[in-house]
Design a protein around this motif. Structure first.
Motif, PDB file in Angstrom:
ATOM      1  N   VAL A  80     -26.913   8.605 -11.398  1.00 35.16           N
ATOM      2  CA  VAL A  80     -25.812   9.323 -12.036  1.00 35.16           C
ATOM      3  C   VAL A  80     -24.534   9.152 -11.227  1.00 35.16           C
ATOM      4  O   VAL A  80     -23.462   8.863 -11.771  1.00 35.16           O
ATOM      5  N   MET A  81     -24.631   9.300  -9.910  1.00 38.14           N
ATOM      6  CA  MET A  81     -23.456   9.191  -9.048  1.00 38.14           C
ATOM      7  C   MET A  81     -22.852   7.786  -9.113  1.00 38.14           C
ATOM      8  O   MET A  81     -21.625   7.639  -9.150  1.00 38.14           O
ATOM      9  N   ALA A 128     -34.557  17.397 -11.406  1.00 39.48           N
ATOM     10  CA  ALA A 128     -33.862  16.125 -11.167  1.00 39.48           C
ATOM     11  C   ALA A 128     -34.203  15.607  -9.779  1.00 39.48           C
ATOM     12  O   ALA A 128     -34.086  16.326  -8.799  1.00 39.48           O
ATOM     13  N   ASN A 129     -34.632  14.344  -9.709  1.00 36.21           N
ATOM     14  CA  ASN A 129     -35.005  13.792  -8.407  1.00 36.21           C
ATOM     15  C   ASN A 129     -33.853  12.992  -7.801  1.00 36.21           C
ATOM     16  O   ASN A 129     -32.829  12.755  -8.443  1.00 36.21           O
ATOM     17  N   LEU A 133     -25.918  19.294  -6.106  1.00 41.44           N
ATOM     18  CA  LEU A 133     -26.265  20.712  -6.209  1.00 41.44           C
ATOM     19  C   LEU A 133     -25.944  21.239  -7.600  1.00 41.44           C
ATOM     20  O   LEU A 133     -26.684  22.051  -8.154  1.00 41.44           O
ATOM     21  N   PHE A 134     -24.833  20.765  -8.153  1.00 40.68           N
ATOM     22  CA  PHE A 134     -24.430  21.154  -9.506  1.00 40.68           C
ATOM     23  C   PHE A 134     -25.498  20.735 -10.507  1.00 40.68           C
ATOM     24  O   PHE A 134     -25.882  21.505 -11.392  1.00 40.68           O
ATOM     25  N   ILE A 183     -28.968  12.572 -17.466  1.00 39.82           N
ATOM     26  CA  ILE A 183     -29.823  13.020 -16.372  1.00 39.82           C
ATOM     27  C   ILE A 183     -31.276  12.950 -16.839  1.00 39.82           C
ATOM     28  O   ILE A 183     -32.160  12.508 -16.116  1.00 39.82           O
ATOM     29  N   ASN A 184     -31.495  13.393 -18.069  1.00 34.36           N
ATOM     30  CA  ASN A 184     -32.806  13.289 -18.720  1.00 34.36           C
ATOM     31  C   ASN A 184     -32.573  13.469 -20.222  1.00 34.36           C
ATOM     32  O   ASN A 184     -31.438  13.376 -20.678  1.00 34.36           O
ATOM     33  N   ASP A 185     -33.618  13.739 -20.971  1.00 35.48           N
ATOM     34  CA  ASP A 185     -33.470  13.881 -22.428  1.00 35.48           C
ATOM     35  C   ASP A 185     -32.677  15.117 -22.819  1.00 35.48           C
ATOM     36  O   ASP A 185     -32.195  15.213 -23.945  1.00 35.48           O
TER      37      ASP A 185
END
Length: 92
Positions: A64-65, A56-57, A47-48, A9-11
């Motif tokens: 991710v999805m 998270a944008n 939402l999770f 998702i990120n670092d």
């Protein structure tokens, strides 16, 4: 089955799809900080993510999805996905 790479998702945060249809949220230097059923509650996944990582944008969530969808499809095709102790592979 070879293990799938975690989806970043990120670092700080990443998601890992497990063979039981659950997604684990990992935080760097902490470990697992959350888990949910991807197979049954896919629509709640953004939402999770945002509950843990509000910055998270939509682009990140979309990416991710897509990666998790690809992994889930591969699991189903190879018969590697077990939900409730039953293999949920497509029956041809």
């Amino acid at each position: 089955m070879s293990k799938f790479e975690s989806v970043s998702i990120n670092d700080e945060y990443a998601l890992t799809l497990k063979e039981n249809g659950n997604v684990e949220l990992h935080r760097a230097n902490v470990g697992i900080v959350g888990t949910m059923s991807y197979y049954y509650t896919r629509n709640d996944l953004p939402l999770f993510i945002c509950r843990h990582e509000p910055s998270a944008n939509l682009r990140t969530i979309h990416d991710v999805m897509v990666k998790l969808d690809d992994q889930m499809q591969k699991m189903v095709e190879c018969g590697c996905l077990m939900v409730g102790g039953m293999n949920v592979a497509n029956q041809q």
